[in-house]
Every structure is written in C-alpha cells, then in structure tokens.
Write a protein that holds these residues in place. Structure first.
Motif, PDB file in Angstrom:
ATOM      1  N   UNK A 219       0.785  -1.236   0.000  1.00  0.00           N
ATOM      2  CA  UNK A 219       0.000   0.000   0.000  1.00  0.00           C
ATOM      3  C   UNK A 219       0.819   1.289   0.000  1.00  0.00           C
ATOM      4  N   UNK A 220       2.144   1.221  -0.080  1.00  0.00           N
ATOM      5  CA  UNK A 220       2.946   2.421  -0.266  1.00  0.00           C
ATOM      6  C   UNK A 220       2.788   3.446   0.836  1.00  0.00           C
ATOM      7  N   UNK A 221       2.483   4.672   0.435  1.00  0.00           N
ATOM      8  CA  UNK A 221       2.415   5.788   1.396  1.00  0.00           C
ATOM      9  C   UNK A 221       1.206   5.719   2.316  1.00  0.00           C
ATOM     10  N   UNK A 222       0.245   4.866   2.019  1.00  0.00           N
ATOM     11  CA  UNK A 222      -1.026   4.743   2.748  1.00  0.00           C
ATOM     12  C   UNK A 222      -1.601   6.118   3.110  1.00  0.00           C
ATOM     13  N   UNK A 223      -1.675   6.975   2.088  1.00  0.00           N
ATOM     14  CA  UNK A 223      -2.185   8.337   2.287  1.00  0.00           C
ATOM     15  C   UNK A 223      -3.666   8.343   2.637  1.00  0.00           C
ATOM     16  N   UNK A 224      -4.394   7.333   2.193  1.00  0.00           N
ATOM     17  CA  UNK A 224      -5.833   7.255   2.484  1.00  0.00           C
ATOM     18  C   UNK A 224      -6.153   5.902   3.117  1.00  0.00           C
ATOM     19  N   UNK A 225      -6.360   4.858   2.317  1.00  0.00           N
ATOM     20  CA  UNK A 225      -6.578   3.523   2.878  1.00  0.00           C
ATOM     21  C   UNK A 225      -5.262   3.041   3.477  1.00  0.00           C
ATOM     22  N   UNK A 226      -5.300   2.589   4.729  1.00  0.00           N
ATOM     23  CA  UNK A 226      -4.049   2.225   5.397  1.00  0.00           C
ATOM     24  C   UNK A 226      -4.049   0.751   5.812  1.00  0.00           C
ATOM     25  N   UNK A 227      -2.956   0.351   6.443  1.00  0.00           N
ATOM     26  CA  UNK A 227      -2.791  -1.065   6.788  1.00  0.00           C
ATOM     27  C   UNK A 227      -3.851  -1.550   7.768  1.00  0.00           C
ATOM     28  N   UNK A 228      -4.348  -0.676   8.620  1.00  0.00           N
ATOM     29  CA  UNK A 228      -5.395  -1.088   9.564  1.00  0.00           C
ATOM     30  C   UNK A 228      -6.712  -1.317   8.832  1.00  0.00           C
ATOM     31  N   UNK A 229      -7.017  -0.481   7.830  1.00  0.00           N
ATOM     32  CA  UNK A 229      -8.210  -0.723   7.009  1.00  0.00           C
ATOM     33  C   UNK A 229      -8.162  -2.105   6.376  1.00  0.00           C
ATOM     34  N   UNK A 230      -6.994  -2.458   5.843  1.00  0.00           N
ATOM     35  CA  UNK A 230      -6.866  -3.773   5.203  1.00  0.00           C
ATOM     36  C   UNK A 230      -6.962  -4.894   6.234  1.00  0.00           C
ATOM     37  N   UNK A 231      -6.390  -4.684   7.415  1.00  0.00           N
ATOM     38  CA  UNK A 231      -6.488  -5.695   8.464  1.00  0.00           C
ATOM     39  C   UNK A 231      -7.941  -5.907   8.879  1.00  0.00           C
ATOM     40  N   UNK A 232      -8.689  -4.826   9.022  1.00  0.00           N
ATOM     41  CA  UNK A 232     -10.107  -4.940   9.403  1.00  0.00           C
ATOM     42  C   UNK A 232     -10.883  -5.730   8.354  1.00  0.00           C
ATOM     43  N   UNK A 233     -10.588  -5.475   7.070  1.00  0.00           N
ATOM     44  CA  UNK A 233     -11.269  -6.231   6.016  1.00  0.00           C
ATOM     45  C   UNK A 233     -10.935  -7.712   6.103  1.00  0.00           C
ATOM     46  N   UNK A 234      -9.650  -8.025   6.284  1.00  0.00           N
ATOM     47  CA  UNK A 234      -9.234  -9.422   6.306  1.00  0.00           C
ATOM     48  C   UNK A 234      -9.767 -10.162   7.526  1.00  0.00           C
ATOM     49  N   UNK A 235     -10.002  -9.449   8.615  1.00  0.00           N
ATOM     50  CA  UNK A 235     -10.626 -10.081   9.773  1.00  0.00           C
ATOM     51  C   UNK A 235     -12.045 -10.535   9.447  1.00  0.00           C
ATOM     52  N   UNK A 236     -12.711  -9.819   8.565  1.00  0.00           N
ATOM     53  CA  UNK A 236     -14.079 -10.178   8.178  1.00  0.00           C
ATOM     54  C   UNK A 236     -14.113 -11.169   7.028  1.00  0.00           C
ATOM     55  N   UNK A 237     -12.982 -11.377   6.365  1.00  0.00           N
ATOM     56  CA  UNK A 237     -12.928 -12.219   5.183  1.00  0.00           C
ATOM     57  C   UNK A 237     -12.895 -13.697   5.576  1.00  0.00           C
ATOM     58  N   UNK A 238     -13.832 -14.511   5.094  1.00  0.00           N
ATOM     59  CA  UNK A 238     -13.854 -15.936   5.483  1.00  0.00           C
ATOM     60  C   UNK A 238     -12.657 -16.731   4.958  1.00  0.00           C
ATOM     61  N   UNK A 239     -11.974 -16.218   3.923  1.00  0.00           N
ATOM     62  CA  UNK A 239     -10.823 -16.936   3.373  1.00  0.00           C
ATOM     63  C   UNK A 239      -9.561 -16.754   4.209  1.00  0.00           C
ATOM     64  N   UNK A 240      -9.517 -15.714   5.048  1.00  0.00           N
ATOM     65  CA  UNK A 240      -8.299 -15.344   5.757  1.00  0.00           C
ATOM     66  C   UNK A 240      -8.358 -15.791   7.210  1.00  0.00           C
ATOM     67  N   UNK A 241      -7.317 -16.498   7.657  1.00  0.00           N
ATOM     68  CA  UNK A 241      -7.265 -16.975   9.038  1.00  0.00           C
ATOM     69  C   UNK A 241      -6.077 -16.412   9.810  1.00  0.00           C
ATOM     70  N   UNK A 242      -5.025 -16.004   9.098  1.00  0.00           N
ATOM     71  CA  UNK A 242      -3.841 -15.416   9.727  1.00  0.00           C
ATOM     72  C   UNK A 242      -3.477 -14.160   8.936  1.00  0.00           C
ATOM     73  N   UNK A 243      -3.178 -13.062   9.636  1.00  0.00           N
ATOM     74  CA  UNK A 243      -2.846 -11.798   8.973  1.00  0.00           C
ATOM     75  C   UNK A 243      -1.382 -11.474   9.229  1.00  0.00           C
TER      76      UNK A 243
END
Length: 437
Positions: free
Chosen positions: A209-233
C-alpha cells in the motif's frame, strides 16, 4: 446512550467496506501499455494472465488497442463504470485522472505513481494532501500513492506486475489462509508472499500500500478479519498510522481467533531515514511499539522469514496452553542453541516427570542423564522407531505443552515420520529441519 459518529472519538471511523476493491466486477488501468518493459504494460498483462473474470479495460489515449483489447482515451469513455481503477501516469496527470474517475462514480483507485509524500518535500506533501482531499470529496478511496498494488487470490484479481512471478508457481487450488499487508512492494510481494507460496502456504489477499495516504494497513487488516478466506494476517509496516484503531483490530482478531503477526521495521536511525524516503512513514520508538504489540496480543517477528514461518504454525489453529516446551535431537549443539534462543524469548524448558525419564531410558539403555532439551545422542542416529517413540513419550508428559523435534541430516523416512507426528500430535508441534536429507 447510542453512540453517533459525532459523539465518538476523532480517531474512530467505521470499518471500510473493501469488497469492491478486492473483487470488482469492472476494473480499468490508466496507463496500460503494449510495451512490457513499462510498468503499465507489465501490470495489465499480469491481470490478464491471472484469470480475472470481470471486465478489464485498458485506458491509453495514444493507443487504439492494448494487448489485444480495445483501448479507450479516458475513464470517461469506458463502456462500463469501473469499481476499481489503477493509475499509472506521470505525477502531473494524477489529479485529472481522478477527476475522470469522479465523473463515473468510481469508488476505488490505486495510485502507483510516486513523487508524493515520500519525497520529504513540501511540494510532495502538498500534492498528496490535494489528491486525498479531492478523492474524499468525490467519494473515491485510494490505495497508495507510490505503491505496487494488490493480488487477490480469492477473487483472481491482480492489479500488480508481481502477479507475473506468481504465475510460475504451482498454486493451491483454494485461496488462503494468509492475508498479507505491507507498505513495501518488493518486501511484501517477493520476500513474504512469494516465499510463502513457495513453501506451500495459501494466500487469500496481498496488498502493498505504499504511502497509505488514504486507505491504510489497519483498514486492510479490518477487512481481512471479516474475510472468510483469511485466518492469519501478516503485516510488514514502516509506521503504524493509528494505534487506537490497531488496538481495536487486535481485540477483534483475538475474539475471532485470527492471529496478527507483525514485522515492524525502521529500527535504526538510518532505517528511520530510509523509511521516511521510501513511503514517508514516521516509524516511532521501538520500545513503545514492542510493548504495545505484546499488550495487544500481536505477535512480533524480526525478519520476513519469521512472518511466513510463524504462519506455518498458526494456520494449524492449535494454540499452546503455555510457553513450556520440550525438544529432542541427535545433535546436542542444536539443542543447546535452541534452549538459549528459546529462553531469550520466554520459552520454558520444564523437567520431565520421573515416568517420562524412565520410559526414555528404556528406549536407549545407554542414554545416561535425561534432560530437557533432550539430546538423544548418536545412539538414535538411523533408528526411525527410537526417535518417533521418544517424541510420543515426551508429548505425553503433563509438564510439556509444545514439542519441537530437531532433525539435522536425516533419511527421508525419518523426516516423514516426524512430519506425521507434528500433524497428528494433540499438542502444538514444530519440526526444525536444519540440514540435508
């Protein structure tokens, strides 16, 4: 009293719905090219070869066709409105492309272009603020700038040239269970994702995600927590944008049983300077970050290999009851080294129950003193039954909660027997294989 957005702390914001970011039905790449030596050419070809089933349009005002597909002069001219647009254009054109995206109500864009906040200049920072302010005002959420894109194995959508390298591997038939988030493209996509795939681990989604000027690593982590395919982040970060939001994500991860493993880099003064010039990150204090990760239950590692190697254990979803471990080897040096390393990390090596010692003595009559870590000595070399039976004896000891067998040079049958023990053991176990076969 019910909380409203205005009554919540300034740092609070609801989790971002990134479904269309990772799984658009229609996508486009501005700057797509027929020249595979250019970023736009490699990125477009990678998505085509990755098997994306949606509509994917090349945008290039100087080409009528790109890699066999009709090209369009701008996003405004596309026959369908895209849900995700990749932007590979010179710095001065980024804002006009975003204006085109706004005219088609595009919800997500990935800005690959560099020259923004990572430059450390007032102009770069101002351009980054202007870009984000314009995007937010027009309902567009951005990944980047200065990034290397994403690969969604769950949705077969790749907006990154790194998908070319992935196509050379034999991939698992199903996605997951690893979600990988990194600011750096080379680190996240090559040193973590590619190596994890080589080791046979499945990946659900990967973002750089580079500079994460808008969407950041926590946004992606929150999505992956809700994603049924993802079990470890797995996360590799130069800077943490919002500690309060990370804490909430960590609490949710613990409740869901989805571990977060963190590689935080930029430890030295030189490393911090490099982080600032790489993605514009402010890295902060090592001690504060390490203490916060421990408090939040985030597992910290100190290199890229640690991320995917720890994931090998965590994907089994067999959590140890304590730090009380036992190890056996036919090489005393390896046992000593592991004992030293483990003790420094808080691992305990409890003494065995008397019954365990007697059972081990029966396996090897000339064994001598029984300790933990356990050196089976050369008496067990080449004896398949002795090593595996000793493992089972130790695993049954009530003082032991984790079993770590070590093999150096071994026959294939020995390694396979030890692998079977690890997979079938009621207690968490990890085989350390340090030599040849």
């Amino acid at each position: 009293m019910e909380k409203t957005a205005s009554s919540l702390p300034a740092a609070w914001r609801p989790p971002l719905d990134l479904e269309k970011f990772f799984a658009p039905k229609v996508a486009a790449l501005v700057g797509a090219s027929n020249d595979l030596t250019k970023f736009g050419g490699r990125c477009f070809a990678a998505c085509l070869s990755f098997g994306f089933s949606g509509s994917f349009f090349p945008v290039n005002p100087r080409a009528g066709e790109v890699q066999g597909r009709v090209a369009y002069p701008s996003v405004r001219d596309l026959p369908e409105s895209p849900e995700h647009v990749g932007i590979v254009v010179p710095l001065e054109r980024v804002l006009s492309v975003l204006a085109d995206c706004a005219s088609r109500a595009v919800p997500f864009a990935t800005v690959f272009t560099a020259g923004f906040g990572e430059t450390g200049t007032a102009r770069g920072a101002a351009l980054q603020r202007e870009m984000v302010d314009f995007a937010r005002a027009n309902g567009i959420r951005l990944m980047g700038p200065n990034c290397n894109g994403l690969i969604s194995f769950a949705n077969r959508f790749a907006l990154s040239p790194a998908a070319h390298a992935v196509s050379r591997l034999t991939l698992p038939k199903t996605p997951g269970p690893l979600g990988i988030i990194a600011q750096s493209g080379g680190l996240g996509q090559v040193s973590v994702m590619y190596r994890a795939l080589e080791e046979g681990l499945g990946v659900s989604h990967q973002v750089s995600c580079g500079n994460q000027a808008d969407i950041d690593i926590v946004d992606f982590a929150e999505f992956m927590l809700s994603d049924p395919n993802t079990e470890v982040i797995l996360m590799a970060a130069e800077g943490i944008p919002d500690g309060a939001r990370l804490a909430r994500a960590a609490a949710r991860a613990a409740a869901l049983g989805k571990p977060i493993v963190m590689l935080k880099f930029g430890h030295t003064e030189q490393g911090r300077k490099q982080s600032a010039s790489h993605t514009g990150a402010v890295t902060g204090s090592d001690a504060v970050h390490a203490a916060a990760f421990r408090q939040l239950g985030i597992l910290e590692v100190d290199d890229c290999a640690g991320l995917y190697q720890l994931a090998m254990l965590l994907r089994q979803r067999r959590w140890p009851k304590s730090c009380r471990a036992a190890t056996i080897a036919v090489s005393g040096g390896h046992s000593v080294l592991l004992a030293d390393r483990g003790a420094a990390l808080g691992v305990e090596w409890p003494q065995y129950a008397p019954e365990t010692g007697m059972r081990l003595q029966k396996l090897i009559p000339d064994f001598g003193r029984v300790d933990n870590p356990t050196d089976l000595t050369a008496a067990a070399v080449g004896s398949l039954d002795v090593f595996t039976e000793a493992l089972r004896v130790i695993a049954e000891d009530p003082a032991v909660d984790v079993v770590v067998p070590i093999h150096s040079h071994a026959r294939r049958a020995e390694l396979e027997a030890c692998r079977d023990f690890v997979l079938e053991s009621d207690k968490p176990a990890a085989l350390l294989w340090t030599g040849g076969c």
